[in-house]
Design a protein around this motif. Structure first.
Motif, PDB file in Angstrom:
ATOM      1  N   ILE A  69      46.804  22.187  19.987  1.00 36.84           N
ATOM      2  CA  ILE A  69      46.310  22.729  21.095  1.00 36.84           C
ATOM      3  C   ILE A  69      46.803  23.990  21.653  1.00 36.84           C
ATOM      4  O   ILE A  69      46.164  24.682  22.172  1.00 36.84           O
ATOM      5  N   GLY A  70      48.283  24.124  21.633  1.00 40.08           N
ATOM      6  CA  GLY A  70      48.797  25.080  22.112  1.00 40.08           C
ATOM      7  C   GLY A  70      48.494  25.626  23.472  1.00 40.08           C
ATOM      8  O   GLY A  70      48.290  24.628  24.317  1.00 40.08           O
ATOM      9  N   THR A  71      47.861  26.797  23.813  1.00 36.04           N
ATOM     10  CA  THR A  71      47.547  27.270  25.123  1.00 36.04           C
ATOM     11  C   THR A  71      46.231  27.588  25.296  1.00 36.04           C
ATOM     12  O   THR A  71      45.653  28.145  26.134  1.00 36.04           O
ATOM     13  N   ASP A  72      45.328  26.835  24.451  1.00 36.96           N
ATOM     14  CA  ASP A  72      43.933  27.309  24.161  1.00 36.96           C
ATOM     15  C   ASP A  72      43.227  26.153  25.152  1.00 36.96           C
ATOM     16  O   ASP A  72      42.774  25.101  24.754  1.00 36.96           O
ATOM     17  N   TRP A  73      42.688  26.594  26.386  1.00 39.81           N
ATOM     18  CA  TRP A  73      41.987  25.661  27.309  1.00 39.81           C
ATOM     19  C   TRP A  73      40.615  25.162  26.732  1.00 39.81           C
ATOM     20  O   TRP A  73      40.295  24.325  27.078  1.00 39.81           O
ATOM     21  N   ASN A  74      40.200  25.796  25.735  1.00 45.85           N
ATOM     22  CA  ASN A  74      38.722  25.732  25.260  1.00 45.85           C
ATOM     23  C   ASN A  74      38.988  23.981  24.527  1.00 45.85           C
ATOM     24  O   ASN A  74      38.090  23.352  24.427  1.00 45.85           O
ATOM     25  N   LEU A  75      40.313  23.821  23.743  1.00 42.87           N
ATOM     26  CA  LEU A  75      40.417  22.803  23.238  1.00 42.87           C
ATOM     27  C   LEU A  75      40.601  21.647  23.919  1.00 42.87           C
ATOM     28  O   LEU A  75      40.628  20.407  23.665  1.00 42.87           O
ATOM     29  N   VAL A  76      40.933  21.753  25.372  1.00 42.53           N
ATOM     30  CA  VAL A  76      41.119  20.744  26.201  1.00 42.53           C
ATOM     31  C   VAL A  76      39.782  19.832  26.313  1.00 42.53           C
ATOM     32  O   VAL A  76      40.010  18.672  26.434  1.00 42.53           O
ATOM     33  N   GLN A  77      38.865  20.447  26.088  1.00 43.44           N
ATOM     34  CA  GLN A  77      37.346  20.070  26.732  1.00 43.44           C
ATOM     35  C   GLN A  77      37.157  18.969  25.203  1.00 43.44           C
ATOM     36  O   GLN A  77      36.282  18.080  25.283  1.00 43.44           O
ATOM     37  N   GLU A  78      37.970  19.326  24.273  1.00 46.71           N
ATOM     38  CA  GLU A  78      37.382  18.442  22.936  1.00 46.71           C
ATOM     39  C   GLU A  78      38.532  17.203  23.225  1.00 46.71           C
ATOM     40  O   GLU A  78      38.174  16.158  21.992  1.00 46.71           O
ATOM     41  N   GLN A  79      39.416  17.206  23.834  1.00 38.98           N
ATOM     42  CA  GLN A  79      40.325  16.022  23.905  1.00 38.98           C
ATOM     43  C   GLN A  79      39.342  14.589  24.490  1.00 38.98           C
ATOM     44  O   GLN A  79      38.471  15.026  25.393  1.00 38.98           O
ATOM     45  N   LYS A  80      39.781  13.416  23.998  1.00 39.68           N
ATOM     46  CA  LYS A  80      39.226  12.278  24.793  1.00 39.68           C
ATOM     47  C   LYS A  80      39.577  12.152  26.235  1.00 39.68           C
ATOM     48  O   LYS A  80      38.602  11.790  26.960  1.00 39.68           O
ATOM     49  N   ASP A  81      40.715  12.554  26.545  1.00 37.02           N
ATOM     50  CA  ASP A  81      41.029  12.332  27.870  1.00 37.02           C
ATOM     51  C   ASP A  81      41.472  13.765  28.435  1.00 37.02           C
ATOM     52  O   ASP A  81      42.563  14.306  28.204  1.00 37.02           O
ATOM     53  N   LEU A  87      47.739  18.603  30.506  1.00 37.84           N
ATOM     54  CA  LEU A  87      49.375  18.287  30.427  1.00 37.84           C
ATOM     55  C   LEU A  87      49.680  19.046  29.139  1.00 37.84           C
ATOM     56  O   LEU A  87      50.829  19.540  29.295  1.00 37.84           O
ATOM     57  N   MET A  88      49.267  18.701  27.983  1.00 39.85           N
ATOM     58  CA  MET A  88      49.541  19.581  26.803  1.00 39.85           C
ATOM     59  C   MET A  88      49.615  20.923  27.005  1.00 39.85           C
ATOM     60  O   MET A  88      50.450  21.565  26.629  1.00 39.85           O
ATOM     61  N   VAL A  89      48.560  21.385  27.540  1.00 41.10           N
ATOM     62  CA  VAL A  89      48.353  22.998  27.659  1.00 41.10           C
ATOM     63  C   VAL A  89      49.451  23.480  28.411  1.00 41.10           C
ATOM     64  O   VAL A  89      50.007  24.474  28.152  1.00 41.10           O
ATOM     65  N   LEU A  90      49.736  22.869  29.650  1.00 43.47           N
ATOM     66  CA  LEU A  90      50.682  23.224  30.563  1.00 43.47           C
ATOM     67  C   LEU A  90      52.157  23.263  30.079  1.00 43.47           C
ATOM     68  O   LEU A  90      52.963  24.043  30.266  1.00 43.47           O
ATOM     69  N   ALA A 175      44.663   8.117  36.768  1.00 43.97           N
ATOM     70  CA  ALA A 175      45.059   7.636  35.487  1.00 43.97           C
ATOM     71  C   ALA A 175      44.045   7.606  34.506  1.00 43.97           C
ATOM     72  O   ALA A 175      44.284   7.759  33.198  1.00 43.97           O
ATOM     73  N   ALA A 176      42.628   7.432  34.795  1.00 46.28           N
ATOM     74  CA  ALA A 176      41.668   7.311  33.893  1.00 46.28           C
ATOM     75  C   ALA A 176      41.537   8.622  33.140  1.00 46.28           C
ATOM     76  O   ALA A 176      40.858   8.906  31.842  1.00 46.28           O
ATOM     77  N   THR A 177      41.991   9.761  33.606  1.00 54.01           N
ATOM     78  CA  THR A 177      41.921  10.925  33.004  1.00 54.01           C
ATOM     79  C   THR A 177      43.096  11.306  31.730  1.00 54.01           C
ATOM     80  O   THR A 177      42.680  12.061  31.128  1.00 54.01           O
ATOM     81  N   PHE A 178      44.032  10.260  31.810  1.00 49.28           N
ATOM     82  CA  PHE A 178      44.876  10.172  30.724  1.00 49.28           C
ATOM     83  C   PHE A 178      44.365   8.984  29.601  1.00 49.28           C
ATOM     84  O   PHE A 178      44.687   9.308  28.420  1.00 49.28           O
ATOM     85  N   HIS A 179      43.773   8.098  30.092  1.00 44.66           N
ATOM     86  CA  HIS A 179      43.010   7.279  29.233  1.00 44.66           C
ATOM     87  C   HIS A 179      41.718   6.455  30.058  1.00 44.66           C
ATOM     88  O   HIS A 179      42.089   5.728  30.790  1.00 44.66           O
ATOM     89  N   GLY A 180      40.627   6.883  29.326  1.00 44.97           N
ATOM     90  CA  GLY A 180      39.486   6.207  30.082  1.00 44.97           C
ATOM     91  C   GLY A 180      39.583   4.649  30.541  1.00 44.97           C
ATOM     92  O   GLY A 180      38.905   4.365  31.166  1.00 44.97           O
TER      93      GLY A 180
END
Length: 356
Positions: A69-81, A87-90, A175-180
Protein backbone atom coordinates in the motif's frame (compact mmCIF):
# COMPACT_ATOMS: atom_id res chain seq x y z
CA UNK A 1 7.73 -21.19 23.57
CA UNK A 2 10.45 -20.15 25.98
CA UNK A 3 10.04 -16.55 24.80
CA UNK A 4 6.32 -16.62 25.51
CA UNK A 5 6.67 -18.24 28.93
CA UNK A 6 9.38 -15.75 29.89
CA UNK A 7 7.08 -12.91 28.81
CA UNK A 8 4.18 -14.42 30.77
CA UNK A 9 5.98 -14.82 34.07
CA UNK A 10 7.99 -11.57 33.92
CA UNK A 11 4.96 -9.44 33.00
CA UNK A 12 2.99 -11.13 35.80
CA UNK A 13 5.87 -10.47 38.23
CA UNK A 14 5.97 -6.73 37.51
CA UNK A 15 2.17 -6.62 37.62
CA UNK A 16 2.35 -8.24 41.05
CA UNK A 17 4.91 -5.67 42.21
CA UNK A 18 2.60 -2.89 41.00
CA UNK A 19 0.02 -4.24 43.46
CA UNK A 20 2.54 -4.69 46.29
CA UNK A 21 3.74 -1.11 45.93
CA UNK A 22 0.28 0.37 45.37
CA UNK A 23 -1.30 3.20 47.34
CA UNK A 24 -4.89 3.60 48.62
CA UNK A 25 -7.48 4.84 46.15
CA UNK A 26 -11.13 5.11 47.20
CA UNK A 27 -12.26 5.74 43.61
CA UNK A 28 -10.97 2.39 42.33
CA UNK A 29 -12.87 -0.90 42.40
CA UNK A 30 -9.83 -2.60 43.95
CA UNK A 31 -9.39 0.31 46.41
CA UNK A 32 -5.78 0.59 45.23
CA UNK A 33 -3.76 2.80 42.94
CA UNK A 34 -1.29 0.44 41.32
CA UNK A 35 2.31 1.53 40.88
CA UNK A 36 2.57 2.87 37.32
CA UNK A 37 6.29 2.16 37.01
CA UNK A 38 5.85 -1.60 37.39
CA UNK A 39 2.77 -1.58 35.14
CA UNK A 40 4.87 0.23 32.52
CA UNK A 41 7.57 -2.44 32.78
CA UNK A 42 4.96 -5.17 32.30
CA UNK A 43 3.54 -3.25 29.33
CA UNK A 44 6.97 -2.91 27.74
CA UNK A 45 7.64 -6.65 28.04
CA UNK A 46 4.33 -7.72 26.49
CA UNK A 47 4.47 -5.07 23.77
CA UNK A 48 8.08 -5.83 22.84
CA UNK A 49 7.34 -9.51 22.29
CA UNK A 50 4.27 -8.69 20.19
CA UNK A 51 5.94 -5.88 18.26
CA UNK A 52 9.01 -7.82 17.17
CA UNK A 53 7.39 -11.16 16.42
CA UNK A 54 8.24 -13.00 13.24
CA UNK A 55 5.68 -14.72 11.00
CA UNK A 56 3.10 -15.53 13.68
CA UNK A 57 -0.03 -16.70 11.83
CA UNK A 58 -1.18 -13.63 9.78
CA UNK A 59 1.79 -11.43 10.69
CA UNK A 60 3.48 -12.00 7.33
CA UNK A 61 0.30 -11.08 5.46
CA UNK A 62 -0.01 -7.74 7.25
CA UNK A 63 3.65 -6.97 6.59
CA UNK A 64 3.14 -7.66 2.90
CA UNK A 65 0.01 -5.50 2.63
CA UNK A 66 1.76 -2.66 4.44
CA UNK A 67 4.60 -2.64 1.90
CA UNK A 68 2.22 -2.90 -1.05
CA UNK A 69 0.00 0.00 0.00
CA UNK A 70 2.90 2.37 0.67
CA UNK A 71 1.76 6.00 0.56
CA UNK A 72 -0.76 5.45 -2.21
CA UNK A 73 -4.03 6.90 -0.94
CA UNK A 74 -5.87 5.39 -3.91
CA UNK A 75 -5.15 1.93 -2.54
CA UNK A 76 -6.86 2.87 0.73
CA UNK A 77 -10.20 2.70 -1.07
CA UNK A 78 -9.47 -0.89 -2.03
CA UNK A 79 -9.01 -1.95 1.58
CA UNK A 80 -11.86 -3.79 3.29
CA UNK A 81 -11.65 -1.47 6.28
CA UNK A 82 -10.99 2.21 5.62
CA UNK A 83 -9.58 3.09 9.04
CA UNK A 84 -6.89 0.45 8.90
CA UNK A 85 -5.97 1.52 5.36
CA UNK A 86 -5.51 5.12 6.53
CA UNK A 87 -3.38 3.91 9.45
CA UNK A 88 -1.08 1.96 7.10
CA UNK A 89 -0.57 4.93 4.76
CA UNK A 90 0.20 7.29 7.63
CA UNK A 91 2.69 4.81 9.10
CA UNK A 92 4.39 4.51 5.71
CA UNK A 93 5.24 8.20 5.94
CA UNK A 94 7.10 7.38 9.15
CA UNK A 95 8.85 4.25 7.88
CA UNK A 96 8.28 1.82 5.04
CA UNK A 97 9.92 -1.07 6.89
CA UNK A 98 7.37 -3.95 6.99
CA UNK A 99 7.77 -4.38 10.75
CA UNK A 100 6.45 -0.84 11.29
CA UNK A 101 2.81 -1.92 11.06
CA UNK A 102 3.40 -4.73 13.56
CA UNK A 103 5.16 -2.47 16.04
CA UNK A 104 2.57 0.30 15.79
CA UNK A 105 -0.48 -1.95 16.14
CA UNK A 106 1.09 -3.83 19.06
CA UNK A 107 1.66 -0.56 20.90
CA UNK A 108 -1.86 0.67 20.14
CA UNK A 109 -3.59 -2.55 21.22
CA UNK A 110 -1.62 -2.94 24.44
CA UNK A 111 -2.08 0.71 25.45
CA UNK A 112 -5.85 0.25 25.18
CA UNK A 113 -5.79 -3.07 27.05
CA UNK A 114 -3.45 -2.02 29.87
CA UNK A 115 -5.29 1.27 30.36
CA UNK A 116 -8.58 -0.57 30.86
CA UNK A 117 -6.98 -3.12 33.18
CA UNK A 118 -5.55 -0.29 35.27
CA UNK A 119 -9.01 1.26 35.68
CA UNK A 120 -11.24 -1.77 36.12
CA UNK A 121 -9.28 -4.89 37.06
CA UNK A 122 -9.61 -6.10 40.66
CA UNK A 123 -6.02 -7.41 40.57
CA UNK A 124 -4.05 -6.07 37.65
CA UNK A 125 -1.36 -8.78 37.68
CA UNK A 126 -4.10 -11.39 37.32
CA UNK A 127 -5.68 -9.37 34.51
CA UNK A 128 -2.35 -9.20 32.63
CA UNK A 129 -1.82 -12.90 33.22
CA UNK A 130 -5.29 -13.76 31.87
CA UNK A 131 -4.88 -11.45 28.87
CA UNK A 132 -2.00 -13.66 27.81
CA UNK A 133 -3.18 -17.10 28.91
CA UNK A 134 -6.85 -16.96 27.82
CA UNK A 135 -5.80 -16.45 24.21
CA UNK A 136 -6.42 -12.70 23.85
CA UNK A 137 -2.72 -12.00 23.37
CA UNK A 138 -2.49 -14.57 20.56
CA UNK A 139 -5.63 -13.15 18.93
CA UNK A 140 -4.13 -9.66 19.04
CA UNK A 141 -1.21 -10.94 16.95
CA UNK A 142 -3.39 -12.92 14.56
CA UNK A 143 -6.46 -10.87 13.56
CA UNK A 144 -4.85 -7.46 13.99
CA UNK A 145 -7.59 -5.38 12.36
CA UNK A 146 -10.36 -7.00 14.35
CA UNK A 147 -8.50 -6.95 17.63
CA UNK A 148 -7.80 -3.22 17.26
CA UNK A 149 -11.56 -2.79 16.96
CA UNK A 150 -12.10 -5.06 19.98
CA UNK A 151 -9.49 -3.18 22.03
CA UNK A 152 -11.12 0.17 21.22
CA UNK A 153 -14.49 -1.15 22.42
CA UNK A 154 -12.84 -2.76 25.47
CA UNK A 155 -11.41 0.62 26.41
CA UNK A 156 -14.84 2.25 25.90
CA UNK A 157 -16.53 0.04 28.52
CA UNK A 158 -16.66 3.12 30.77
CA UNK A 159 -19.25 4.58 28.39
CA UNK A 160 -21.41 1.45 28.70
CA UNK A 161 -21.16 1.51 32.50
CA UNK A 162 -22.17 5.17 32.62
CA UNK A 163 -24.92 4.75 29.99
CA UNK A 164 -23.39 7.28 27.57
CA UNK A 165 -24.83 5.50 24.55
CA UNK A 166 -24.37 8.27 21.97
CA UNK A 167 -20.65 8.52 22.60
CA UNK A 168 -20.38 4.73 22.82
CA UNK A 169 -22.07 4.32 19.43
CA UNK A 170 -19.63 6.84 17.96
CA UNK A 171 -16.71 4.82 19.34
CA UNK A 172 -18.17 1.60 17.90
CA UNK A 173 -18.51 3.26 14.48
CA UNK A 174 -14.87 4.35 14.77
CA UNK A 175 -13.87 0.78 15.65
CA UNK A 176 -15.88 -0.48 12.66
CA UNK A 177 -13.56 1.43 10.33
CA UNK A 178 -10.86 -1.03 11.42
CA UNK A 179 -13.13 -4.06 11.12
CA UNK A 180 -16.74 -3.87 9.96
CA UNK A 181 -17.88 -6.65 12.29
CA UNK A 182 -17.54 -4.24 15.24
CA UNK A 183 -20.93 -2.81 14.32
CA UNK A 184 -22.48 -5.79 16.11
CA UNK A 185 -21.61 -4.10 19.41
CA UNK A 186 -24.31 -1.46 18.89
CA UNK A 187 -27.30 -3.81 19.40
CA UNK A 188 -25.24 -5.69 22.01
CA UNK A 189 -25.28 -2.50 24.11
CA UNK A 190 -29.00 -2.96 24.81
CA UNK A 191 -28.50 -6.61 25.81
CA UNK A 192 -25.58 -6.22 28.20
CA UNK A 193 -27.17 -3.31 30.06
CA UNK A 194 -29.92 -5.62 31.34
CA UNK A 195 -29.81 -7.42 34.65
CA UNK A 196 -27.83 -10.66 34.49
CA UNK A 197 -29.70 -13.95 34.84
CA UNK A 198 -33.05 -12.23 34.21
CA UNK A 199 -35.81 -13.38 31.83
CA UNK A 200 -33.90 -11.79 28.94
CA UNK A 201 -30.93 -14.08 29.67
CA UNK A 202 -33.29 -17.06 29.72
CA UNK A 203 -34.87 -16.10 26.37
CA UNK A 204 -31.44 -15.51 24.83
CA UNK A 205 -30.25 -18.92 26.04
CA UNK A 206 -33.34 -20.72 24.71
CA UNK A 207 -33.05 -18.99 21.33
CA UNK A 208 -29.36 -19.88 21.20
CA UNK A 209 -30.10 -23.55 21.91
CA UNK A 210 -32.76 -23.61 19.19
CA UNK A 211 -30.40 -21.85 16.81
CA UNK A 212 -27.64 -24.31 17.58
CA UNK A 213 -29.89 -27.29 16.95
CA UNK A 214 -31.04 -25.85 13.61
CA UNK A 215 -27.69 -24.36 12.62
CA UNK A 216 -27.28 -26.33 9.40
CA UNK A 217 -30.67 -25.06 8.22
CA UNK A 218 -29.69 -21.44 8.92
CA UNK A 219 -26.43 -21.44 6.92
CA UNK A 220 -28.05 -20.90 3.47
CA UNK A 221 -30.15 -18.01 4.86
CA UNK A 222 -27.13 -16.32 6.45
CA UNK A 223 -25.11 -16.76 3.25
CA UNK A 224 -27.84 -15.06 1.20
CA UNK A 225 -28.00 -12.12 3.61
CA UNK A 226 -24.22 -11.65 3.53
CA UNK A 227 -23.85 -12.16 -0.22
CA UNK A 228 -21.71 -9.46 -1.77
CA UNK A 229 -20.16 -8.36 1.53
CA UNK A 230 -16.55 -8.79 2.67
CA UNK A 231 -17.66 -11.84 4.70
CA UNK A 232 -19.07 -13.77 1.75
CA UNK A 233 -16.00 -15.97 1.35
CA UNK A 234 -15.94 -16.80 5.04
CA UNK A 235 -19.60 -17.80 4.95
CA UNK A 236 -19.05 -19.99 1.92
CA UNK A 237 -16.24 -21.65 3.85
CA UNK A 238 -18.59 -22.05 6.80
CA UNK A 239 -21.12 -23.86 4.63
CA UNK A 240 -18.59 -26.15 3.00
CA UNK A 241 -16.18 -27.08 5.79
CA UNK A 242 -16.40 -28.73 9.16
CA UNK A 243 -13.67 -27.13 11.23
CA UNK A 244 -15.01 -26.10 14.60
CA UNK A 245 -13.00 -24.86 17.54
CA UNK A 246 -11.46 -27.26 20.00
CA UNK A 247 -13.94 -28.41 22.66
CA UNK A 248 -11.38 -27.54 25.36
CA UNK A 249 -11.63 -23.87 24.34
CA UNK A 250 -15.37 -23.97 24.90
CA UNK A 251 -14.96 -25.41 28.39
CA UNK A 252 -12.38 -22.72 29.22
CA UNK A 253 -14.79 -19.99 28.11
CA UNK A 254 -17.51 -21.55 30.26
CA UNK A 255 -15.51 -21.10 33.49
CA UNK A 256 -16.29 -17.39 34.15
CA UNK A 257 -19.98 -17.94 33.33
CA UNK A 258 -20.21 -20.81 35.83
CA UNK A 259 -18.42 -18.79 38.51
CA UNK A 260 -20.60 -15.74 37.82
CA UNK A 261 -23.80 -17.76 38.16
CA UNK A 262 -22.53 -19.45 41.33
CA UNK A 263 -21.72 -16.10 42.97
CA UNK A 264 -24.42 -13.98 41.28
CA UNK A 265 -25.79 -12.54 44.55
CA UNK A 266 -22.37 -11.68 45.91
CA UNK A 267 -21.39 -10.05 42.61
CA UNK A 268 -24.35 -7.70 42.92
CA UNK A 269 -23.26 -6.74 46.42
CA UNK A 270 -19.68 -6.11 45.33
CA UNK A 271 -20.51 -4.04 42.25
CA UNK A 272 -23.95 -3.47 40.79
CA UNK A 273 -22.42 -2.82 37.34
CA UNK A 274 -21.00 -6.34 37.19
CA UNK A 275 -24.09 -7.42 35.23
CA UNK A 276 -22.53 -5.85 32.14
CA UNK A 277 -19.47 -8.09 32.36
CA UNK A 278 -21.53 -11.18 33.18
CA UNK A 279 -23.76 -10.62 30.15
CA UNK A 280 -20.72 -10.15 27.93
CA UNK A 281 -19.30 -13.42 29.24
CA UNK A 282 -22.59 -15.24 28.59
CA UNK A 283 -22.68 -13.93 25.01
CA UNK A 284 -19.08 -15.00 24.59
CA UNK A 285 -19.89 -18.55 25.69
CA UNK A 286 -22.89 -18.73 23.35
CA UNK A 287 -20.71 -17.67 20.41
CA UNK A 288 -18.03 -20.19 21.33
CA UNK A 289 -20.61 -22.98 21.47
CA UNK A 290 -21.73 -22.06 17.96
CA UNK A 291 -18.06 -21.99 16.97
CA UNK A 292 -17.99 -25.73 17.47
CA UNK A 293 -19.49 -25.81 13.96
CA UNK A 294 -16.77 -23.56 12.49
CA UNK A 295 -13.85 -21.50 13.81
CA UNK A 296 -15.01 -18.54 11.67
CA UNK A 297 -17.85 -17.87 14.11
CA UNK A 298 -15.33 -17.58 16.96
CA UNK A 299 -14.05 -14.40 15.32
CA UNK A 300 -17.12 -12.63 16.69
CA UNK A 301 -15.97 -13.60 20.20
CA UNK A 302 -13.07 -11.13 19.86
CA UNK A 303 -15.43 -8.45 21.17
CA UNK A 304 -16.62 -10.46 24.18
CA UNK A 305 -13.78 -12.76 25.24
CA UNK A 306 -11.51 -9.95 26.38
CA UNK A 307 -13.97 -8.85 29.09
CA UNK A 308 -13.41 -12.14 30.92
CA UNK A 309 -10.02 -10.82 32.02
CA UNK A 310 -11.94 -8.29 34.12
CA UNK A 311 -14.72 -10.59 35.31
CA UNK A 312 -12.57 -13.49 36.54
CA UNK A 313 -10.39 -11.42 38.92
CA UNK A 314 -13.50 -9.63 40.20
CA UNK A 315 -15.11 -12.94 41.17
CA UNK A 316 -11.98 -14.57 42.59
CA UNK A 317 -10.89 -11.59 44.70
CA UNK A 318 -14.22 -10.30 46.05
CA UNK A 319 -16.77 -13.13 45.95
CA UNK A 320 -15.11 -15.76 48.15
CA UNK A 321 -13.65 -15.91 51.62
CA UNK A 322 -9.93 -15.26 51.92
CA UNK A 323 -8.87 -18.91 52.02
CA UNK A 324 -10.99 -19.95 49.03
CA UNK A 325 -9.98 -16.84 47.12
CA UNK A 326 -6.30 -17.67 47.60
CA UNK A 327 -6.89 -21.27 46.48
CA UNK A 328 -8.72 -20.13 43.34
CA UNK A 329 -6.04 -17.52 42.63
CA UNK A 330 -3.25 -20.11 42.51
CA UNK A 331 -5.45 -22.68 40.79
CA UNK A 332 -6.15 -20.08 38.12
CA UNK A 333 -2.42 -19.49 37.78
CA UNK A 334 -1.62 -23.18 37.30
CA UNK A 335 -4.57 -24.16 35.09
CA UNK A 336 -4.43 -21.18 32.74
CA UNK A 337 -0.67 -21.57 32.35
CA UNK A 338 -1.32 -25.16 31.28
CA UNK A 339 -4.03 -24.02 28.86
CA UNK A 340 -1.73 -21.34 27.43
CA UNK A 341 0.99 -23.91 26.79
CA UNK A 342 -1.51 -26.30 25.21
CA UNK A 343 -2.98 -23.59 22.98
CA UNK A 344 0.34 -22.29 21.70
CA UNK A 345 2.06 -25.66 21.25
CA UNK A 346 -0.75 -28.00 20.20
CA UNK A 347 -3.39 -25.67 18.72
CA UNK A 348 -1.31 -22.99 16.97
CA UNK A 349 1.63 -25.39 16.51
CA UNK A 350 4.01 -22.51 15.94
CA UNK A 351 7.58 -22.05 17.06
CA UNK A 352 7.39 -18.44 18.22
CA UNK A 353 10.38 -16.34 17.18
CA UNK A 354 11.40 -12.70 17.31
CA UNK A 355 13.03 -10.86 14.40
CA UNK A 356 16.24 -10.45 16.38
Amino acid sequence: MMILLSMLFSSYFFGYLSDVYSSPNTNSLSKKRNNLLFIALSFVIVTTVAAFRQSFVDTGTYRKIFVEIGTDWNLVQEQKDFGFGVLMVLLNYVSNHPQTIIIATSILINILVFRTLYKYCARIELGIFLFITTGCFALSMNGIRQFIAAAIIFCAIKLVIEGKWKLYFFVVLLAATFHGSAIIMIPVYFIIRRKAWSWSTFILTVCSILGYLSFNLLIPFISNVMAGTQYENNLNYLAEKDSGVNIIRIFVHAVPVILAFWKRKRLQEVWNKSDIFVNLSVLNLIIMVFSYYSWIISRIAFYFQIFNILLIPLIIIFCFDKKTSLFLYYSCFVLYTGYFYYEMVYMFKIDFKLIF
